[in-house]
Motif scaffolding. Structure first.
Motif, PDB file in Angstrom:
ATOM      1  N   LYS A   1       0.844  -1.195   0.000  1.00 29.10           N
ATOM      2  CA  LYS A   1       0.000   0.000   0.000  1.00 29.10           C
ATOM      3  C   LYS A   1       0.873   1.236   0.000  1.00 29.10           C
ATOM      4  CE  LYS A   1      -3.850   2.345   2.330  1.00 29.10           C
ATOM      5  NZ  LYS A   1      -4.806   2.319   3.463  1.00 29.10           N
ATOM      6  N   ALA A   2       0.487   2.208  -0.826  1.00 28.84           N
ATOM      7  CA  ALA A   2       1.138   3.522  -0.849  1.00 28.84           C
ATOM      8  C   ALA A   2       0.068   4.590  -0.709  1.00 28.84           C
ATOM      9  CB  ALA A   2       1.911   3.719  -2.148  1.00 28.84           C
TER      10      ALA A   2
ATOM     11  N   GLU B   1       0.369   6.917   7.761  1.00 31.55           N
ATOM     12  CA  GLU B   1      -0.331   5.678   8.115  1.00 31.55           C
ATOM     13  C   GLU B   1       0.641   4.549   8.431  1.00 31.55           C
ATOM     14  OE1 GLU B   1      -3.719   2.498   6.579  1.00 31.55           O
ATOM     15  OE2 GLU B   1      -2.795   3.852   5.126  1.00 31.55           O
ATOM     16  N   ALA B   2       1.738   4.470   7.714  1.00 34.37           N
ATOM     17  CA  ALA B   2       2.682   3.381   7.940  1.00 34.37           C
ATOM     18  C   ALA B   2       3.215   3.412   9.378  1.00 34.37           C
ATOM     19  CB  ALA B   2       3.838   3.469   6.948  1.00 34.37           C
ATOM     20  N   ALA B   3       3.580   4.604   9.852  1.00 35.35           N
ATOM     21  CA  ALA B   3       4.080   4.724  11.218  1.00 35.35           C
ATOM     22  C   ALA B   3       2.984   4.450  12.237  1.00 35.35           C
ATOM     23  CB  ALA B   3       4.670   6.120  11.435  1.00 35.35           C
ATOM     24  N   VAL B   4       1.776   4.901  11.930  1.00 35.54           N
ATOM     25  CA  VAL B   4       0.646   4.673  12.836  1.00 35.54           C
ATOM     26  C   VAL B   4       0.363   3.175  12.981  1.00 35.54           C
ATOM     27  CG1 VAL B   4      -1.829   5.006  13.141  1.00 35.54           C
ATOM     28  CG2 VAL B   4      -0.402   6.912  12.394  1.00 35.54           C
TER      29      VAL B   4
ATOM     30  N   ALA C   1       6.907  -5.209   6.140  1.00 29.77           N
ATOM     31  CA  ALA C   1       7.984  -4.272   5.838  1.00 29.77           C
ATOM     32  C   ALA C   1       7.379  -2.884   5.721  1.00 29.77           C
ATOM     33  CB  ALA C   1       8.698  -4.656   4.541  1.00 29.77           C
ATOM     34  N   VAL C   2       8.204  -1.877   5.953  1.00 36.29           N
ATOM     35  CA  VAL C   2       7.706  -0.505   5.883  1.00 36.29           C
ATOM     36  C   VAL C   2       8.823   0.428   5.421  1.00 36.29           C
ATOM     37  CG1 VAL C   2       8.263  -0.068   8.318  1.00 36.29           C
ATOM     38  CG2 VAL C   2       6.530   1.321   7.176  1.00 36.29           C
ATOM     39  N   ASP C   3       8.469   1.397   4.615  1.00 36.15           N
ATOM     40  CA  ASP C   3       9.347   2.508   4.260  1.00 36.15           C
ATOM     41  C   ASP C   3       8.648   3.759   4.779  1.00 36.15           C
ATOM     42  OD1 ASP C   3      10.600   4.704   3.018  1.00 36.15           O
ATOM     43  OD2 ASP C   3      11.177   3.523   1.279  1.00 36.15           O
ATOM     44  N   ALA C   4       9.012   4.159   5.995  1.00 40.89           N
ATOM     45  CA  ALA C   4       8.322   5.276   6.641  1.00 40.89           C
ATOM     46  C   ALA C   4       8.519   6.577   5.880  1.00 40.89           C
ATOM     47  CB  ALA C   4       8.805   5.422   8.083  1.00 40.89           C
ATOM     48  N   GLU C   5       9.662   6.737   5.231  1.00 41.87           N
ATOM     49  CA  GLU C   5       9.946   7.966   4.496  1.00 41.87           C
ATOM     50  C   GLU C   5       8.957   8.152   3.349  1.00 41.87           C
ATOM     51  OE1 GLU C   5      11.794  11.539   3.656  1.00 41.87           O
ATOM     52  OE2 GLU C   5      12.102  10.217   5.383  1.00 41.87           O
ATOM     53  N   ARG C   6       8.661   7.075   2.630  1.00 41.36           N
ATOM     54  CA  ARG C   6       7.732   7.148   1.514  1.00 41.36           C
ATOM     55  C   ARG C   6       6.313   6.747   1.911  1.00 41.36           C
ATOM     56  NH1 ARG C   6      11.347   4.402  -3.301  1.00 41.36           N
ATOM     57  NH2 ARG C   6      11.708   2.838  -1.680  1.00 41.36           N
ATOM     58  N   GLY C   7       6.146   6.233   3.115  1.00 39.59           N
ATOM     59  CA  GLY C   7       4.824   5.814   3.549  1.00 39.59           C
ATOM     60  C   GLY C   7       4.362   4.532   2.883  1.00 39.59           C
ATOM     61  N   TRP C   8       5.276   3.657   2.535  1.00 37.04           N
ATOM     62  CA  TRP C   8       4.950   2.398   1.882  1.00 37.04           C
ATOM     63  C   TRP C   8       4.852   1.282   2.922  1.00 37.04           C
ATOM     64  CZ3 TRP C   8       8.546   2.067  -3.053  1.00 37.04           C
ATOM     65  CH2 TRP C   8       8.189   3.094  -3.925  1.00 37.04           C
ATOM     66  N   MET C   9       3.904   0.393   2.702  1.00 35.79           N
ATOM     67  CA  MET C   9       3.704  -0.729   3.610  1.00 35.79           C
ATOM     68  C   MET C   9       3.586  -2.024   2.830  1.00 35.79           C
ATOM     69  SD  MET C   9       0.825   0.820   6.212  1.00 35.79           S
ATOM     70  CE  MET C   9      -0.182   1.536   4.909  1.00 35.79           C
ATOM     71  N   LEU C  10       4.112  -3.098   3.413  1.00 38.54           N
ATOM     72  CA  LEU C  10       3.909  -4.438   2.886  1.00 38.54           C
ATOM     73  C   LEU C  10       3.232  -5.245   3.988  1.00 38.54           C
ATOM     74  CD1 LEU C  10       4.499  -6.072   0.287  1.00 38.54           C
ATOM     75  CD2 LEU C  10       6.490  -7.038   1.493  1.00 38.54           C
ATOM     76  N   MET C  11       2.064  -5.812   3.649  1.00 34.52           N
ATOM     77  CA  MET C  11       1.219  -6.448   4.658  1.00 34.52           C
ATOM     78  C   MET C  11       0.860  -7.872   4.258  1.00 34.52           C
ATOM     79  SD  MET C  11      -1.396  -3.217   5.098  1.00 34.52           S
ATOM     80  CE  MET C  11      -1.468  -2.945   3.324  1.00 34.52           C
TER      81      MET C  11
END
Length: 310
Positions: A58-59, A67-70, A87-97
């Motif tokens: 999700k981006a 949202e990723a940090a939350v 996995a998460v890339d907090a800088e870009r707000g990317w999430m792998l779920m």
């Protein structure tokens, strides 16, 4: 526009590379074509098949990047209700779920029952209680601040932004009254999902019949927590399985949500607090969820605020 960015081949290639890198770190391998089941102005979701089952990327647009940090924080506090990110890339707000299962909307229709909402609403309350002491951290992540003291000013700004019709403008005093009434109950601020409908709750299979997971925290804000019931009770549950307005008594569902709060606030008339919270929740939803160029959706929420119907 973000819809175009989400489907841009160059952007997708970058996202695929990141996903493949994360899968490698997890010991997983992509096994087929990536699907893109969700493309909206504010976010996109990719379904990625792997040798251990599907995972989801999700981006979010810039304003929802937090949202990723939350989700990371919520998962740490209540891992049985908000699954940890792969996995998460907090800088870009990317999430792998991981795959969270089917939506409550699908399961409720198949089972011809709203019963699972009881567990879901109790889970939402427990999540809110679990992060009661994390309000400052949530705000630092970029979660919108809609605590009661600032709601009237936010409502006034929205009225100017959408050039609201007179009856919405004259409701300014009503917003202030509701805020004062809710503040009198002494209910602590916490996270408020702000879009709690049956496609945001997922059912995960299990030997006990499954449990409900609360997902999609991109619209969440810090606010009076009971305002989460506006969408859930009036916007969804009250319509029942056959989409008939006010066909379901929402009081038992309200009580399922309040049960965890009763232990935290003994002696407080929580049911009475729900009444102003549900009304004010629609005003907060209008302010928090407003997108420039989408006045119609905002006006619908304002009608729910004043009339209890769209």
């Amino acid at each position: 526009m973000d819809e175009q960015r989400w489907t841009d081949p160059a952007w997708l290639a970058t996202a695929y590379d990141w996903v493949d890198e994360q899968l490698g770190d997890l010991g997983l391998t992509r096994t087929g074509a990536v699907e893109q089941p969700h493309v909206a102005r504010w976010s996109t979701v990719l379904r990625v098949p792997t040798d251990a089952g599907a995972v989801f990327f999700k981006a979010n647009q810039e304003l929802l990047r937090h949202e990723a940090a939350v989700v990371g924080l919520l998962a740490a506090r209540v891992p049985d209700r908000v699954p940890p990110l792969l996995a998460v890339d907090a800088e870009r707000g990317w999430m792998l779920m991981a795959d969270a299962g089917e939506t409550l909307r699908v399961v409720s229709a198949r089972e011809e029952s709203l019963e699972r909402w009881y567990d879901a609403l109790g889970a939402v309350a427990r999540i809110q209680l679990a992060v009661e002491d994390d309000v400052d951290a949530l705000l630092a992540m970029g979660v919108p601040d809609h605590r009661l003291a600032g709601v009237p000013a936010g409502y006034a700004r929205l009225m100017d932004e959408i050039d609201a019709e007179p009856r919405f403008r004259t409701a300014q005093g009503y917003v202030e009254e509701l805020c004062a009434e809710l503040a009198s109950y002494g209910i602590p601020d916490s996270i408020q999902h702000d879009d709690l409908h049956d496609a945001q709750v997922f059912v995960q299979d299990g030997a006990d019949g499954g449990r409900q997971l609360v997902m999609d925290w991109g619209d969440a804000c810090v606010s009076q927590p009971f305002c989460v019931l506006s969408v859930a009770l009036e916007g969804v549950i009250a319509w029942g399985l056959d989409d008939v307005e006010d066909s379901v008594d929402t009081a038992p569902f309200r009580d399922a949500y309040l049960a965890p709060w009763a232990a935290r606030l003994p002696g407080v008339d929580l049911a009475a607090a729900v009444m102003p919270a549900v009304r004010l929740g629609w005003a907060i939803r209008a302010v928090n969820g407003h997108l420039p160029g989408d006045v119609d959706q905002t006006v619908t929420r304002l009608r729910m605020f004043l009339d209890g119907r769209a």
